[in-house]
Design an enzyme around this catalytic site. Structure first.
Site, mmCIF file in Angstrom:
data_model
loop_
_atom_site.group_PDB
_atom_site.id
_atom_site.type_symbol
_atom_site.label_atom_id
_atom_site.label_comp_id
_atom_site.label_asym_id
_atom_site.label_seq_id
_atom_site.Cartn_x
_atom_site.Cartn_y
_atom_site.Cartn_z
ATOM 1 N N GLU A 48 0.862 -1.178 0.000
ATOM 2 C CA GLU A 48 0.000 0.000 0.000
ATOM 3 C C GLU A 48 0.903 1.234 0.000
ATOM 4 O O GLU A 48 1.967 1.232 0.631
ATOM 5 C CB GLU A 48 -0.887 0.005 1.260
ATOM 6 C CG GLU A 48 -1.717 1.281 1.359
ATOM 7 C CD GLU A 48 -2.705 1.299 2.518
ATOM 8 O OE1 GLU A 48 -2.443 0.628 3.538
ATOM 9 O OE2 GLU A 48 -3.721 1.987 2.398
ATOM 10 N N CYS A 270 -6.544 1.523 3.236
ATOM 11 C CA CYS A 270 -7.350 2.738 3.167
ATOM 12 C C CYS A 270 -7.255 3.403 1.798
ATOM 13 O O CYS A 270 -8.175 4.099 1.373
ATOM 14 C CB CYS A 270 -6.884 3.722 4.234
ATOM 15 S SG CYS A 270 -7.257 3.163 5.893
ATOM 16 N N ASN A 396 -12.333 -2.911 1.911
ATOM 17 C CA ASN A 396 -11.240 -2.978 2.873
ATOM 18 C C ASN A 396 -11.759 -2.523 4.226
ATOM 19 O O ASN A 396 -12.255 -1.402 4.356
ATOM 20 C CB ASN A 396 -10.092 -2.056 2.457
ATOM 21 C CG ASN A 396 -9.008 -1.986 3.516
ATOM 22 O OD1 ASN A 396 -8.330 -2.987 3.785
ATOM 23 N ND2 ASN A 396 -8.847 -0.831 4.143
ATOM 24 N N GLU A 397 -11.675 -3.383 5.205
ATOM 25 C CA GLU A 397 -12.089 -3.036 6.574
ATOM 26 C C GLU A 397 -13.498 -2.441 6.594
ATOM 27 O O GLU A 397 -13.729 -1.391 7.183
ATOM 28 C CB GLU A 397 -11.063 -2.113 7.230
ATOM 29 C CG GLU A 397 -9.725 -2.787 7.375
ATOM 30 C CD GLU A 397 -8.724 -2.081 8.264
ATOM 31 O OE1 GLU A 397 -8.967 -0.930 8.652
ATOM 32 O OE2 GLU A 397 -7.694 -2.707 8.585
HETATM 33 O O1 AHR Z 1 -1.840 -0.952 7.096
HETATM 34 C C1 AHR Z 1 -2.208 0.349 7.401
HETATM 35 C C2 AHR Z 1 -3.711 0.567 7.417
HETATM 36 O O2 AHR Z 1 -4.291 -0.190 8.428
HETATM 37 C C3 AHR Z 1 -4.455 0.126 6.188
HETATM 38 O O3 AHR Z 1 -4.471 1.106 5.212
HETATM 39 C C4 AHR Z 1 -5.831 -0.116 6.688
HETATM 40 O O4 AHR Z 1 -6.497 -1.139 5.978
HETATM 41 C C5 AHR Z 1 -5.629 -0.466 8.143
HETATM 42 O O5 AHR Z 1 -6.450 0.254 8.960
#
Ligand code: AHR
Length: 665
Positions: A48, A270, A396-397
């Protein structure tokens, strides 16, 4: 080399000791008792763009804000499009940032220089290393750097023989490379952008004549208007030179390759949901273009700065091939981040149905033939063969009704058109409590065949205490542990990547391996962090312009991935250790973790190892020790070897240690 060899021998001598069997713990291995298969995708990585992992990191681009699109993310009225650019000297010249008749609609801002007769100006870029005191652009004597830029000369500028001269320089402006001189009609590349607007792409190679932190200096001279955009400089030794985005930094690609990752999750995190507004969400179509990245739409990065899209989905799939990992792309589920107070609402259900097509198009881009719209684009970009895409993560999440109703629509569309693609559903951002319970209730009821993405960042002690977490999961459920890390208390302004955290992760991984019929994928997060650009700690790999160092957690991941067998076999210990034992057709791999502050004498019973030298690796040291730029190798694995006269061998596990033994059987 000699030092390493000496260490290895010393370790072997220390490790294989004679002690009274009665005092020792015993670890017994049963190579013929297969419990279940080990997932072939158990150990992967997650990339990321956080901590400048991609732009300013893995992406080989050395010019920051090359497209003049940077903006102050949180306060647009105070936009600083000049970031990393400095106008140092000028005469009879005016430099502004403009948007009229831009390169293309995705790249609206450019540098405009208006010169009166005899005018000139000097403008420089500092790169990602900041000003020269902090590093500048890292250059090495004799190394070649590929320069490309787009220039538009006005008629007046052409008539007056105006030029743009580019070189690497020191802070005083002294050249640290050859100079490349660009004039209208001389040396443009065959391709050009919007010829009706007269933008031409120019290129040259700059060869550095010093080891230094440098500036990229542009001297503009002549008369009339000259516009400049997409100024790019990349090291000649990068990986993926033919990828339209331009390629990746070699030492960082090697650090990823050496982890032996079985898959690569990308781009977030994120990042997939963007900032606070929908227009900033990551749209994979913004990340692909034939020729170079000048056509790609940059977006503000939720972690700061801009995502240039130079590492887009094409380059991501290529990187997967390069390091032998399966791709696991992530797309948003029509929601912005649920953990933040965002401005835009989720997509309506009607909009969600329409958005499903974008996801189908991504799969077509990766796997479609040249007779499909998106498969053809992939072929034009340089990869006629399909990529080996087997997974798609949607969300994601995310959690709750708003998510699951949208996931249902999106996953249904994927399954109808691509039944062989496995959909990955999010179980939310926490390990325990009502939220994840509710997610699992939904998932078991509605998406029982899908792979379930769990994320949790917990304190170090949580991991060994929960090593049996997955023992209780129904064996039909399949988990992707998509983000995790052991967090130590903050020291200064960061959580340290120390040996203890790494060993807690190692202990947990023995539980993951023992449950790899349920947990079929796992990856640590975050992967990369640039010195001085830290958004999140701990991280697996740290780098600056010249050095890459690997953390103890990196070595844990590497050691487990390298010794990942195909089947879990029975083993037991009567001590306070954490262990998992696997085998392939020819080899047994014993992984054992001692988390205590005492040495543990251990008798290991290894049927089939008679008369063999059992080899392996050990990671140990002081509990709080970390690696650093100053000392990159304080905690590194050492090679070990033990003679096995009969099927028994005696070893002593040092305090705070991971030992992996391997033998043929
Ligand atoms: O790994 C860092 C962040 O942690 C990621 O962007 C998110 O998915 C999580 O909250």
């Amino acid at each position: 080399m000699m030092k390493r060899l000496f260490c290895a021998l010393l370790c072997a001598a220390l490790l294989c000791t004679a002690f009274p069997a009665a005092l020792a713990d015993t670890l017994t291995v049963h190579p013929d008792q297969v419990l279940h298969e080990v997932s072939p995708t158990l150990y992967g990585i997650f990339l990321e763009d956080i901590n400048c992992a991609v732009d300013g990191g893995l992406y080989a681009e050395l010019i920051k804000n090359r497209s003049f699109e940077n903006e102050n993310l949180w306060n647009p009225q105070h936009a600083d499009h000049w970031e990393a650019w400095r106008v140092s000297k000028w005469n009879q010249a005016k430099l502004t940032l403009e948007n009229e008749e831009a390169l293309n609609e995705n790249n609206p801002t450019y540098l405009h220089i208006a010169l009166e007769e005899g005018g000139w100006a000097t403008v420089s870029n500092q790169g990602f290393g900041g000003n020269l005191l902090r590093g500048g652009i890292p250059i090495q004597t004799g190394e070649k750097y590929d320069l490309t830029l787009y220039i538009r000369f006005s008629e007046e500028a052409v008539k007056s023989d105006s030029s743009v001269t580019v070189c690497l320089s020191d802070a005083a402006g002294n050249a640290l490379s050859n100079e490349a001189v660009f004039k209208y009609g001389e040396n443009p590349m065959e391709t050009w952008m919007n010829p009706d607007k007269n933008w031409w792409r120019y290129q040259a190679v700059l060869t550095a004549n010093e080891n230094a932190g440098a500036l990229l200096k542009l001297q503009i001279a002549g008369q009339g208007a000259i516009d400049v955009d997409m100024v790019s400089l990349m090291p000649g030794n990068r990986i993926g030179k033919d990828w339209p985005g331009g390629g990746m930094r070699k030492d960082l690609v090697e650090a990823l390759r050496e982890l032996h990752p079985q898959f690569l999750r990308f781009p977030g995190g994120c990042v997939v949901e963007g900032t606070y507004v929908r227009s900033d969400a990551y749209n994979w179509k913004d990340s692909v273009s034939i020729s170079d990245a000048a056509n790609r739409r940059e977006i503000p990065n939720t972690w700061g700065g801009m995502i240039t899209m130079g590492v887009g989905f094409y380059e991501y799939f290529c990187l997967c091939e390069e390091i032998g990992a399966l791709p696991v792309p992530v797309v948003h589920a029509g929601l912005l981040c649920q953990a933040r107070d965002v401005k835009d609402p989720p997509l309506t259900m009607e909009e969600t149905k329409a958005y499903a097509q974008d996801i189908l198009d991504l799969i077509e881009f990766a796997t479609g033939g040249e007779n499909t719209e998106w498969g053809l684009l992939r072929a034009w970009m340089g990869h006629p063969e399909p990529f080996d895409l087997r997974y798609i993560a949607i969300g994601n999440e995310n959690w709750g009704a708003a998510y699951f109703s949208r996931y249902e629509v999106l996953a249904k569309a994927v399954k109808e058109k691509y039944p062989d693609i496995t959909c990955i559903v999010s179980a939310g951002p926490v390990a325990e409590g009502g939220l994840i319970q509710d997610s699992w209730n939904n998932i078991r009821r509605r998406f029982a065949d899908d792979l379930v993405d769990e994320h949790y960042y917990m304190n170090s002690g949580w991991f060994p205490a929960h090593v049996n977490r997955y023992d209780k999961y129904p064996r039909t459920t399949k988990v992707f542990l998509g983000e995790y890390a052991a967090h130590e208390p903050v020291q200064g302004n960061r959580r340290p990547n120390n040996l203890y955290a790494a060993l807690c992760e190692a202990a947990y991984l023995t539980g993951i391996e023992r449950n790899s019929d349920v947990v079929v994928m796992s990856c640590y997060a975050p992967l990369l962090s640039r010195e001085g650009e830290v958004d999140w700690t701990p991280d697996l790999i740290w780098f600056n312009d010249s050095t890459v160092y690997k953390t103890p957690s990196y070595y844990v991941q590497q050691m487990f991935a390298q010794a990942c067998g195909t089947e879990l076999i029975a083993s037991e210990t009567d001590g306070d250790l954490f262990q998992a034992v696997t085998r392939t057709e020819t080899e047994v791999q014993v992984k054992v973790v001692n988390l205590s502050d005492q040495p543990v004498p251990l008798t290991v019973i290894l049927p089939g190892a008679e008369n063999q030298t059992v080899r392996g690796q050990m990671l140990t040291g002081e509990k709080n020790h970390v690696n650093s730029f100053a000392r990159t190798d304080k905690i590194v694995p050492t090679e070990i070897a033990c003679e096995c006269a009969d099927e028994k061998t005696a070893i002593e596990l040092p305090p705070f240690s991971l030992v992996i033994l391997r033998y043929s059987y």
